[in-house]
Design a protein around this motif. Structure first.
Motif, mmCIF file in Angstrom:
data_model
loop_
_atom_site.group_PDB
_atom_site.id
_atom_site.type_symbol
_atom_site.label_atom_id
_atom_site.label_comp_id
_atom_site.label_asym_id
_atom_site.label_seq_id
_atom_site.Cartn_x
_atom_site.Cartn_y
_atom_site.Cartn_z
ATOM 1 N N GLN A 65 24.045 53.675 -52.136
ATOM 2 C CA GLN A 65 25.209 53.084 -52.794
ATOM 3 C C GLN A 65 26.450 53.432 -51.987
ATOM 4 N N ASP A 66 27.302 52.442 -51.735
ATOM 5 C CA ASP A 66 28.525 52.672 -50.969
ATOM 6 C C ASP A 66 29.675 52.941 -51.944
ATOM 7 N N PHE A 67 29.865 54.223 -52.278
ATOM 8 C CA PHE A 67 30.883 54.587 -53.268
ATOM 9 C C PHE A 67 32.299 54.384 -52.745
ATOM 10 N N GLU A 68 32.485 54.557 -51.437
ATOM 11 C CA GLU A 68 33.814 54.342 -50.866
ATOM 12 C C GLU A 68 34.214 52.872 -50.977
ATOM 13 N N GLU A 69 33.274 51.981 -50.692
ATOM 14 C CA GLU A 69 33.553 50.546 -50.827
ATOM 15 C C GLU A 69 33.793 50.184 -52.287
ATOM 16 N N LEU A 70 33.033 50.783 -53.189
ATOM 17 C CA LEU A 70 33.236 50.531 -54.616
ATOM 18 C C LEU A 70 34.646 50.938 -55.039
ATOM 19 N N GLY A 71 35.110 52.090 -54.538
ATOM 20 C CA GLY A 71 36.470 52.536 -54.843
ATOM 21 C C GLY A 71 37.513 51.566 -54.320
ATOM 22 N N GLU A 130 39.480 57.653 -56.251
ATOM 23 C CA GLU A 130 40.636 58.511 -55.975
ATOM 24 C C GLU A 130 41.131 58.326 -54.542
ATOM 25 N N HIS A 131 40.201 58.242 -53.593
ATOM 26 C CA HIS A 131 40.569 58.066 -52.186
ATOM 27 C C HIS A 131 41.273 56.730 -51.973
ATOM 28 N N ASN A 170 45.179 56.088 -50.814
ATOM 29 C CA ASN A 170 45.498 55.266 -49.643
ATOM 30 C C ASN A 170 46.464 54.140 -49.990
ATOM 31 N N ALA A 171 46.423 53.696 -51.242
ATOM 32 C CA ALA A 171 47.317 52.622 -51.676
ATOM 33 C C ALA A 171 48.664 53.161 -52.162
ATOM 34 N N GLY A 172 48.848 54.485 -52.100
ATOM 35 C CA GLY A 172 50.124 55.073 -52.475
ATOM 36 C C GLY A 172 50.253 55.417 -53.941
ATOM 37 N N TYR A 173 49.126 55.570 -54.626
ATOM 38 C CA TYR A 173 49.154 55.893 -56.047
ATOM 39 C C TYR A 173 48.651 57.311 -56.295
ATOM 40 N N PHE A 174 49.291 57.983 -57.249
ATOM 41 C CA PHE A 174 48.766 59.238 -57.744
ATOM 42 C C PHE A 174 47.624 58.928 -58.713
#
Length: 339
Positions: free
Chosen positions: A295-301, A90-91, A95-99
């Motif tokens: 686990q790096d969940f932010e990197e996975l996202g 979601e984050h 950041n990429a401009g998507y809902f």
């Protein structure tokens, strides 16, 4: 939002003027394009912050004929891993401009997945990220032949569906290899449910290291990811403990095991070493602080959205990406007492 000296909301061109770059460069930064130097990116981001610029997503949708919406299908959101994977996706999407439109499954079945995906298609989403960590999920997605990009998060993907995953088997290997290096020869495993991809992969990583070391693979018990199941298993193990180390499938079950061992007078790590998986924020405050796999969940996202955007915006082919886990050594592991 700030207004310009002309009394209107700031535009892309205003950011470019303040940053001293072209509007194309600003567009690349706003769309998270990789071909921008760090120095230029910082200048553009500073100008965006100064002006309070926000891109007009509605206008962009009219130009691109896209909804600027990603559908995210998820299950088991009460569990730490799926919940944080969802947050990471979601984050990155925002950041990429998507809902983001989220559909949470109450039960995991072919019909439930098909119904949720149909709901996304009615919303005209531009792509779908699927966070349903079960073995049959990929086959269901392959059979649907969807007209939009699909990324199976937690899976390596296939010829038809892209994948983005943390290498669960490699994470388990890190945990068990650490115990072997400490000198342990009786290493048990409290696994997650076998119908979960993560649980099966972690168990396979445990088995692989034991085979390579010529050690016994029979010390396996299955839990349900909860601290309660870890506690119940820990009570049983404490009454007839044969392992000098235990690799636990997640930190929540490890917490339950620690409670059971403490009550039974089994000392960690003096009598038995313990390793978890996830590195949830509380893990370093367990007693003792828990050795675990991060686990790096932010990197996975981010990786998930990189694949998704490549397919949406440039028609890139189906692909997959793997995020490496990391071992975090704390006080719950040590050499066995006999060493």
């Amino acid at each position: 939002m700030a207004k310009t000296s002309k009394g209107r909301m700031p535009r892309l061109e205003d950011v470019a003027k303040v940053a001293g770059v072209s509007h194309q460069t600003v567009s690349r930064v706003v769309n998270n394009h990789p071909n921008v130097s760090k120095a230029t990116r910082k200048k553009v981001e500073a100008a965006i912050a100064e002006l309070g610029y926000r891109r007009n997503t509605a206008a962009r949708s009219l130009v691109t004929r896209r909804s600027q919406t990603i559908g995210v299908l998820a299950s088991e959101l009460s569990q730490y891993g799926p919940a944080n994977t969802l947050l990471g996706v979601e984050h990155a999407a925002r950041n990429a401009g998507y809902f983001v439109s989220i559909a949470a499954l109450r039960e995991v079945s072919r019909d439930a997945i098909s119904d949720a995906v149909g709901h996304f298609m009615d919303q005209a989403v531009d792509g779908i990220a699927v966070l349903v960590p079960h073995a049959d999920t990929l086959a269901v997605l392959e059979q649907m032949n969807l007209p939009v990009p699909v990324v199976a998060v937690g899976s390596a993907g296939s010829a038809k569906v892209s994948g983005a995953m943390v290498d669960q088997r490699a994470g388990a290997r890190l945990a068990v290899e650490h115990l072997v290096k400490e000198g342990h020869r009786q290493i048990g495993h409290i696994a997650g449910p076998p119908d979960w991809t993560d649980g099966a992969e972690r168990a396979e990583g445990w088995r692989a290291v034991l085979r390579e070391a010529g050690l016994d693979e029979s010390l396996l018990v299955e839990g349900d990811w909860s601290a309660g199941s870890g506690y119940a298993i820990g009570r049983r193990l404490a009454s007839s403990l044969t392992a000098t180390a235990i690799f636990v499938g997640n930190d929540q079950m490890a917490l339950g095991v620690l409670r059971a061992f403490t009550e039974a007078g089994v000392r960690v790590p003096d009598d038995v070493s313990l390793v978890g998986f996830d590195d949830q924020p509380e893990a370093e405050y367990f007693t003792p602080p828990l050795t675990t796999v991060r686990q790096d969940f932010e990197e996975l996202g981010r990786r998930c959205m990189d694949i998704m955007l490549d397919e949406i915006e440039s028609g890139a082919a189906v692909s997959s990406t793997v995020v490496a886990p990391a071992l975090v050594v704390r006080a719950s592991t040590a050499a066995p007492a006999a060493i």
